[in-house]
Motif scaffolding. Sequence first.
Motif, mmCIF file in Angstrom:
data_model
loop_
_atom_site.group_PDB
_atom_site.id
_atom_site.type_symbol
_atom_site.label_atom_id
_atom_site.label_comp_id
_atom_site.label_asym_id
_atom_site.label_seq_id
_atom_site.Cartn_x
_atom_site.Cartn_y
_atom_site.Cartn_z
ATOM 1 N N GLU A 272 47.522 -6.993 -29.669
ATOM 2 C CA GLU A 272 47.424 -7.174 -31.121
ATOM 3 C C GLU A 272 48.679 -6.636 -31.812
ATOM 4 N N LEU A 273 49.094 -5.446 -31.371
ATOM 5 C CA LEU A 273 50.287 -4.825 -31.968
ATOM 6 C C LEU A 273 51.492 -5.753 -31.858
ATOM 7 N N ASN A 274 51.692 -6.280 -30.651
ATOM 8 C CA ASN A 274 52.895 -7.076 -30.429
ATOM 9 C C ASN A 274 52.811 -8.457 -31.088
ATOM 10 N N THR A 275 51.607 -8.947 -31.309
ATOM 11 C CA THR A 275 51.458 -10.207 -32.045
ATOM 12 C C THR A 275 51.944 -10.005 -33.483
ATOM 13 N N VAL A 276 51.597 -8.866 -34.063
ATOM 14 C CA VAL A 276 52.056 -8.581 -35.425
ATOM 15 C C VAL A 276 53.563 -8.300 -35.432
ATOM 16 N N ARG A 277 54.012 -7.514 -34.452
ATOM 17 C CA ARG A 277 55.450 -7.190 -34.392
ATOM 18 C C ARG A 277 56.288 -8.464 -34.339
ATOM 19 N N ARG A 278 55.816 -9.441 -33.540
ATOM 20 C CA ARG A 278 56.574 -10.701 -33.394
ATOM 21 C C ARG A 278 56.751 -11.395 -34.734
ATOM 22 N N ALA A 279 55.705 -11.327 -35.563
ATOM 23 C CA ALA A 279 55.764 -12.035 -36.839
ATOM 24 C C ALA A 279 56.714 -11.371 -37.828
ATOM 25 N N LEU A 280 57.047 -10.099 -37.585
ATOM 26 C CA LEU A 280 57.882 -9.377 -38.550
ATOM 27 C C LEU A 280 59.297 -9.131 -38.028
ATOM 28 N N SER A 281 59.624 -9.770 -36.913
ATOM 29 C CA SER A 281 60.908 -9.462 -36.290
ATOM 30 C C SER A 281 61.798 -10.689 -36.143
ATOM 31 N N LEU A 282 63.103 -10.442 -36.255
ATOM 32 C CA LEU A 282 64.067 -11.528 -36.055
ATOM 33 C C LEU A 282 64.302 -11.793 -34.574
#
Length: 518
Positions: free
Chosen positions: A200-210
Amino acid sequence: MARVLTLSRSVLHWSPLRVRSMCSLEEQARAIFAAAVEGVQPDSVVHRALQRRGDELVVAEHCFELRHNLHLVGFGKAVLGMAAEAERIVGDHLIQGIVSVPHGIQETLQRHRKLNMLLDASSKIKVMEGAKHNLPDTDAQRSAESIWELACSLTEKDLLLVLISGGGSALLPAPVPPVTLHEKQEVTRRLAAAGATIQELNTVRRALSLLKGGGLARCAYPAQVVGLILSDIIGDPVDLIASGPTVWSETSLETVWTILNRYNLSDTLPLSVKEVLNQADSQQRSSLKEQPQQINILNTVIGSNAIALKCASRKAQELGLRPVILSPGVCGNIQAVAQFYGLLSRFACSSGKESTELRDQILKLGTEVGVGSWELCCTLKELEVVQQESWHATCLLAGGEPTVHLLGKGRGGRNQELALRVGLELSRAKERSRNMFLSGGTDGQDGPTEAAGAVCDGNIESEAKSQGLDIDGFLQNNDSFTFFSSLSKGQRLLLPGLTGTNVMDVHMLILPPTPSAQ
Ligand SMILES: Nc1ncnc2c1ncn2[C@@H]1O[C@H](COP(=O)(O)OP(=O)(O)OP(=O)(O)O)[C@@H](O)[C@H]1O
Ligand SMILES: O=C(O)[C@H](O)CO
């Protein structure tokens, strides 16, 4: 059923490579753990994955022409050792490289004399340290910017080798503007504190990262990209390990919002985060999507918990034990996991009605601890066969990452706590005191302690009592490290030191032959 029978026949034909040596079961368990860790050392996994054929590089049966066109980037806790080995293999074609690694790692590796994991003085790879305490910081952001610049400068003639391991998310922070590093860190911190899983954490991180979610590979386009991945997530999902910078993944905004809602974060998100999530279909992103992203990327998992278990299994066989691999995906609440191993231990010594009852309980609990019923049925069948036929000890191997719900203020880690809890299960089952359990983190560090884990057998309760140690009290305070440090002068602790790798944890249940089978 036919498949189960086939499997058990192969067990009957099993034979140890060598007669068991004279060392104790505990020493054997420790040697098997060491073999698991050795099998996934960053330099050895790279050595196995990269083949050099003249001026060709072969990775996972794909050939890449080397014409002094090689560039290297890496991020994660294990990538320094990976980079050192990659440079030994293809350094003559390497133009430049940058690795983003944890703060202090070079000094630590020096101290542990792990010189093969360090770069030569003449290396073309720049080492950038950052992300103190596994949190993205401005140092890591600078490393991410340098990696980004390197990737953006590549052309279709270039080949980019990307080394990826656990801890990579924190070591490659590149928030989509206007989100700041602090805001992104805060969102991740709050999600983690609320109990979000790494998926879950990394799914959100992906959406906020270049750079995450395929962003790095997009920057490197039209260069060819080869990702070598050391997995630290159950199931080896390449799109989620270190948040998948080389894996093209479409961010489903619905999924991201579902996660944020699940942990009650949606209403209190910084405006910048809301803005970025709402504009995910913006022109910039859709134009990037038009590129033929997949064509130039090869991602391959070169080290994982399953590989560590295979190496452990080989070592067990070498030592004359009968290895049985259960699963590399054990997860869930640590109490349930401990109960699960307790039941397996009892099952291995049971017969008749008791065995049928235990089997039902194990199958029920299996789903809760991430073990599928097929792999569980195979294991139970093997344990039945072993019980009837074997005069060797059995070494049941599994791996994964259980979770501890911290309630106390003591010092410990999930491996030490698991060993202690399973030890209690073994102690409290009649006639099972010879069974032994080991749990260790392959990174050599279990929670904020200097131990990797611990080993214990069914005598632990009486051992503790005779030394005035109250196990339940230590467990209530999540104080497993203090407990094991005090017990028998710390002899049950696993203390390999930092190993330089990380493929989650290894669990081992050693079952001496039952008297009737000897
Ligand atoms: N006192 C304690 N007792 C038991 N478990 C603890 C304790 N303190 C921390 N932990 C657990 O240790 C884990 C963090 O330890 P560790 O640094 O080994 O993490 P990790 O998941 O292996 O990280 P990484 O994969 O990034 O190396 C958390 O799951 C946490 O719940
Ligand atoms: O870096 C990360 O995201 C975690 O270690 C999982 O790979």
